[in-house]
Design an enzyme around this catalytic site. Sequence first.
Site, short mmCIF file in Angstrom:
data_model
loop_
_atom_site.label_atom_id
_atom_site.label_comp_id
_atom_site.label_asym_id
_atom_site.label_seq_id
_atom_site.Cartn_x
_atom_site.Cartn_y
_atom_site.Cartn_z
N PRO A 104 -2.60 50.00 56.89
CA PRO A 104 -1.30 50.26 56.26
C PRO A 104 -1.37 51.38 55.24
CG PRO A 104 -1.63 47.92 56.50
CD PRO A 104 -2.92 48.56 56.93
N CYS A 105 -0.40 52.27 55.33
CA CYS A 105 -0.46 53.48 54.52
C CYS A 105 0.33 53.38 53.23
CB CYS A 105 0.06 54.67 55.33
SG CYS A 105 1.78 54.48 55.87
N GLN A 106 1.02 52.26 52.98
CA GLN A 106 1.90 52.21 51.81
C GLN A 106 1.15 52.50 50.51
OE1 GLN A 106 1.85 50.07 54.28
NE2 GLN A 106 3.88 49.30 54.79
N PHE A 108 -1.35 54.40 50.08
CA PHE A 108 -1.79 55.78 50.00
C PHE A 108 -0.61 56.73 49.76
CE2 PHE A 108 -5.02 54.15 53.22
CZ PHE A 108 -5.94 53.84 52.23
N ASN A 154 -3.80 57.82 59.53
CA ASN A 154 -3.14 57.46 58.28
C ASN A 154 -2.33 58.63 57.76
OD1 ASN A 154 -2.61 55.87 55.82
ND2 ASN A 154 -4.38 54.69 56.49
#
Length: 499
Positions: A104-106, A108, A154
């Site tokens: 999950p990229c939230q 980053f 990502n």
Amino acid sequence: MIQSKLERLKRGGRPRVLDLFAGCGGISLGFHSAGFEIVGAVEIDTAAARSHALNFHRDAPPDLFETHAKPRDITAIEPEELLAEYGLDGPADAQIDVIVGGPPCQAFARVGRAKLREVAEHPEAFLRDPRSNLYLRYLDYVRSLKPIALLMENVPDVLNFGGHNVAEETCEVLDDLGYDPRYTLMNAVFYGVPQMRERMVLVAYRKELKADRWHPNPSHWIDLPKGYLGTRQVAMRTIRTDLLEEDRYFSDPPEPHPDNSIPAVTAEQALSDLPRIDDESELKQTKGPRRFDKLVRYPSPPMTDYQRLMRQWPGFESLEGVHDHVIRYLPRDYKIFARMQPGDQYPEAHQLALRMFEERLQEIERKEGSRPRPGTKRYEQEMAEYVPPYDPGKFPNKWRKMEADMPARTLMAHLGKDSYSHIHYDSTQARTISVREAARLQSFPDGFVFQGPMNPAFRQVGNAVPPLMAKAVAAVMMEQLEKAKKHETEDRTQAAVAV
């Protein structure tokens, strides 16, 4: 174990893929289309997990299908346990050839950091978001299952995460585990996707494979808007290029050239064959649940190569029409959408709304002799019919009308809450995009099924990796595996001769 896996591939077996943080299956679809076998997936979201099963395990026996459709928390299930649930016998590290996924990229992404608690008082608070450590769980699966190749995807911000280059540090770990990794930035629009979407793509091969290529060459070309170039520059600030201290796993982003690429696919080329949703449509006139149980027939044959691909994608064909061509009910805003110009954002939309509100007040004055005064109930009611309540200074990018002759801007998971970031380019339809149009812009074929209702489906689309970009990466990986099989055969032949 690596030689054993290569031997199985040499005997005609397809490379077996496990998709982690799979979502509805954008990466899985790209790899499936390139000839890989999708063994299973790990996905915590209930609707997305079921979508993945509906698309890649729809022919499985009922009990096994439900096993694939089960949502799973990757922090709560070990690789051996997962493969046992699939009914795979033998050592776990013998079952999987390729691991793919995007943690999950939230944590980053800059848009996610601002929402974390205490970030105003403690600017580094985002570093403590546990989601940012899920990529470490990905590496745990790599250690246990010993794939011969892997893909990690990502947002670009992983290259500059609190001053750390997460991709470079991940590559260092993979190198120690016996892999030869490389990472770069790729934009989906350069691979046939009608959307400008910048991603970090990390590919690694076991060193025994002696790989010599990691990322695909672009097939399509466009001059990216300045904002995308700026995002890339910000992400790459931590890339070290001096000879004494360089990031040795970073590869320069593949750049297209108009002389050896075809023009990027535009929004109109992607969407113009889908059924119109205009003022006569029930979807624009009525409020209610948006379900996918109604087939809406195509009004015409496909008009572009991209539209033909979306209808005829092998294994995901849809020859009559679509079931998920549904939109949000936004009656206040349709009239604003109709008057917006391509590329207009919320400040322009807000000015249009104020202008239309003034026109309404003038109309009332002509008909009734006077206009409602500010502060009165009538004034506030009339204003609410025209003017959105958001401050244009605080939300400049909340709305955006697409350009017909350009690829779409990046689709976000926020589609699950509203679709104002992608207002249809056709002013005669004056609406936001449908679930199927969002899927088209991500390069999901029309036969790809999303577990409804509408909001979860929008979220799945917005979170996904574009399948065409994943397929381009998968094609390079398949090429490297084929080459490795050939080298393994030659090495055995030479060894036998030497004996």
